[in-house]
Design an enzyme around this catalytic site. Structure first.
Site, mmCIF file in Angstrom:
data_model
loop_
_atom_site.group_PDB
_atom_site.id
_atom_site.type_symbol
_atom_site.label_atom_id
_atom_site.label_comp_id
_atom_site.label_asym_id
_atom_site.label_seq_id
_atom_site.Cartn_x
_atom_site.Cartn_y
_atom_site.Cartn_z
ATOM 1 C CG ASP A 232 53.925 71.534 26.368
ATOM 2 O OD1 ASP A 232 52.810 71.258 26.978
ATOM 3 O OD2 ASP A 232 55.031 71.216 27.004
ATOM 4 C CD GLU A 303 61.670 84.536 7.891
ATOM 5 O OE1 GLU A 303 61.656 83.358 7.301
ATOM 6 O OE2 GLU A 303 62.446 84.856 8.735
HETATM 7 C C1 GLC Z 1 52.172 70.894 29.387
HETATM 8 C C2 GLC Z 1 51.154 69.917 28.814
HETATM 9 C C3 GLC Z 1 51.045 68.560 29.603
HETATM 10 C C4 GLC Z 1 52.453 68.007 29.671
HETATM 11 C C5 GLC Z 1 53.278 69.128 30.084
HETATM 12 C C6 GLC Z 1 54.743 68.636 30.000
HETATM 13 O O1 GLC Z 1 51.547 71.250 30.300
HETATM 14 O O2 GLC Z 1 49.823 70.358 28.605
HETATM 15 O O3 GLC Z 1 50.189 67.606 29.237
HETATM 16 O O4 GLC Z 1 52.392 66.850 30.714
HETATM 17 O O5 GLC Z 1 53.273 70.211 29.625
HETATM 18 O O6 GLC Z 1 55.256 68.612 28.412
#
Ligand code: GLC
Length: 593
Positions: A232, A303
């Site tokens: 993310d 790993e």
């Molecule tokens: C990413 C996720 C989104 C979230 C953001 C903060 O973009 O896809 O849904 O709100 O990160 O974590």
């Protein structure tokens, strides 16, 4: 602007292969990966929110559909202020979704069916309920506990002005000030940085302790048997030194056509000194330091046996900057937001496809394709917004112009067949195989997305694409769970689009996906090379290419397009006129090449 091409002039001979991806057999290079958004996929316990037992119960749906892997959005312990992207404990399951035993069962069930499983890693920020943040609040300014996050003194003589002018991606300032305490210095309480909601404090990736912690989290899930991680906000962890002011405003999802055309000339192997190809997303994004993190994580994954992979969610531009995340010793794939944001236009599609393939190929990474996810308006709704060319991404509200549902679905099916015909790896978002639209008329009082609240409703937010799936048309909650409860209301049309109304029904969206996925696998399309059909390379409305023994022809224009006489149709996104042999407007077809 539509030209008619007569039967006799269409020649589907493809030119020399334009792109030949290196295929070393790693499963993720050509996989179709299905995104499960756990709270809205299937509810096992009847509380109205989806959960891991719900996922396990529906694994046969995924196996039947014919995808290769599943990516699950976060199911970790979380106060759910951002639907689980605010993690309070990276090593446990939120009770809303079940238990670690439920996770193990789901993983085993997926593996039994030959499905790989990718989990979501959220390293840019934690929840404010994470034990580290609670310890930081309790500790004094300058303490080791505070060093795990981005605490700063405020500006101005009393420290009561924000440390810099950055804005949160969800709206409002990116800083929140702590409550006063006795040991505050002359500048009063400190502030902490949160690029997203104030309940999502940014972690300090200049601190080795943070690196060690996340390597531990990777190992925790690798040891349990996961096949990879979707990372993310992968471009966000390192901020420019000194946190300089920046007047820009970042949006949830970006990606432009200009970016794609620029990128075809850019050099993905450019030096990291910023001398060429510098990113342009502001001092909080795409800093060169992030790459050291991925090099370290690459080694951790290496790993483990099997081919485990890292997938970047990185909103960077141009594409040459994105390619840096998937260099051979970093991540393995990156989402292609240039494709997702492309309007319904043949020339743009060709440009984006070309730029995507060549940019990723230059670093030896597979290209990925994606049309929908949990952050954007579903493509069946986006492409129904004729006047803006399908570029509306950040939610559609009840008082906004509403999409043309029939047009949207028609184009969405055509876009999907175009996407699944491309070489590389494709991502699907749950429910697109049913042709689901967004709920574009959700009442404001049921909305939960923090971006709706932080913009005071100016942005409808992402709830419309997160509505619980319909499994049994007409049942309470359309069969989402045993009680009929759904955490967001479903639109009426979900009854007729429910999975059970589509299984085995010729022409249904589910059966179209199933046919295309089956052919894609049988013909080895994902591992193939793309060659444009020479005679149509400049056509204003048609995108036509060959991959393996399949020729994909998409008509994005308003006028029917004549297909070659006697062409063998493998799968079509809409009804074809057998008598005229024409490909109707907004329709894609796969032909035996
Ligand atoms: C990413 C996720 C989104 C979230 C953001 C903060 O973009 O896809 O849904 O709100 O990160 O974590």
């Amino acid at each position: 602007m539509t030209s008619t091409t007569s039967l006799s002039t269409v020649d589907l001979t493809a030119g020399a292969p334009a792109h030949s991806p290196a295929n070393s057999g790693e499963w993720w290079r050509d996989a179709v990966i299905y995104q499960v958004y756990p709270r809205s996929f299937a509810d096992g316990d009847g509380d109205g929110t989806g959960d891991l037992p719900g996922v396990t119960a529906k694994l046969d749906h995924l196996a039947q559909l014919g995808v290769d892997a599943v990516w699950l959005s976060p199911f970790y312990r979380s106060p759910q202020k951002d639907a689980g992207y605010d993690v309070a404990d990276y090593r446990d399951i939120d009770p809303l979704f079940g238990t670690l035993a439920d996770f193990d069962e789901m993983l085993a069930g997926a593996h039994e069916r030959g499905l790989k499983v990718i989990v979501d890693l959220v390293p840019n920020h934690s929840s404010d309920q994470h034990v580290w943040f609670q310890e930081a609040l309790a500790a004094a300014p300058g303490s080791a506990e505070r060093e795990r996050y981005m605490f700063r003194d405020g500006r101005g003589p009393a420290g009561d002005e924000v440390p810099n002018n950055w804005q949160s991606i969800f709206g409002g300032p990116a800083w929140t000030r702590l409550a006063p305490r006795e040991d505050d210095g002359p500048l009063g309480p400190q502030w902490y940085l949160h690029l997203f909601d104030s309940t999502q404090p940014d972690l300090n990736w200049d601190n080795p302790e943070v690196h060690a912690e996340f390597e531990g989290v990777l190992r925790f899930w690798l040891d349990r048997g996961v096949d990879g991680f979707r990372v993310d906000v992968a471009h966000g962890m390192i901020k420019a030194a000194g946190l300089p002011d920046w007047d820009g405003q970042v949006a949830m999802v970006e990606g432009t056509v200009e970016e794609a055309s620029e990128a075809s000339e850019a050099d993905p192997s450019a030096p990291e000194d910023g001398s060429t190809g510098a990113g342009n997303r502001g001092p909080m994004f795409d800093q060169d330091g992030v790459h050291d993190i991925y090099r370290a994580w690459h080694k951790v994954l290496a790993e483990y046996d099997g081919d485990r992979c890292l997938v970047a969610e990185a909103w960077v531009e141009p594409l040459s900057r994105l390619a840096r995340y998937v260099r051979p010793d970093e991540m393995h794939q990156a989402f292609n937001f240039s494709f997702l944001t492309a309007p319904w236009d043949a020339a743009t599609m060709r440009t984006v496809v070309n730029a995507s393939l060549s940019t990723m190929e230059a670093v030896g990474a597979p290209t990925t394709w994606v049309l929908s996810n949990h952050d954007v308006v579903r493509h069946a709704s986006r492409f129904g917004l004729e006047e803006i060319g399908g570029r509306q991404l950040n939610g559609i509200g009840a008082t906004d112009p509403q999409p043309d549902a029939a047009l949207g679905l028609h184009r969405a099916r055509a876009a999907t067949l175009l996407m699944l015909g491309l070489p590389g790896s494709a991502y699907m978002y749950q429910g697109e195989e049913l042709g689901l639209p967004d709920h574009t008329a959700l009442p404001d009082d049921v909305r939960q997305d923090p971006s709706f609240f932080r913009t005071n409703g100016a942005e409808p937010g992402r709830d419309g694409c997160r509505v619980p799936l319909p499994w049994v048309g007409g049942a309470p909650g359309n069969g989402f769970g045993p009680t009929g409860k759904t955490w967001l209301p479903q639109p009426d049309v979900y009854a007729e689009l429910a999975a059970d109304r589509q299984y085995g029904v010729e022409g249904s969206t589910f059966e179209m996906y199933r046919a295309a996925l089956g052919l894609r696998r049988a013909e080895n399309v994902g591992a193939g090379t793309l060659a444009w059909v020479d005679s149509l390379a400049e056509h204003p409305d048609v995108v036509a290419f060959r991959v393996a023994d399949v020729v994909v022809v998409a008509n994005l224009g308003a006028t029917p397009f004549a297909l070659p006489a006697g062409a063998q149709v493998l799968v079509a996104s809409g009804e074809l006129d057998a008598a005229s042999g024409e490909l109707p407007s907004d329709t894609t077809v796969w032909l035996r090449g």
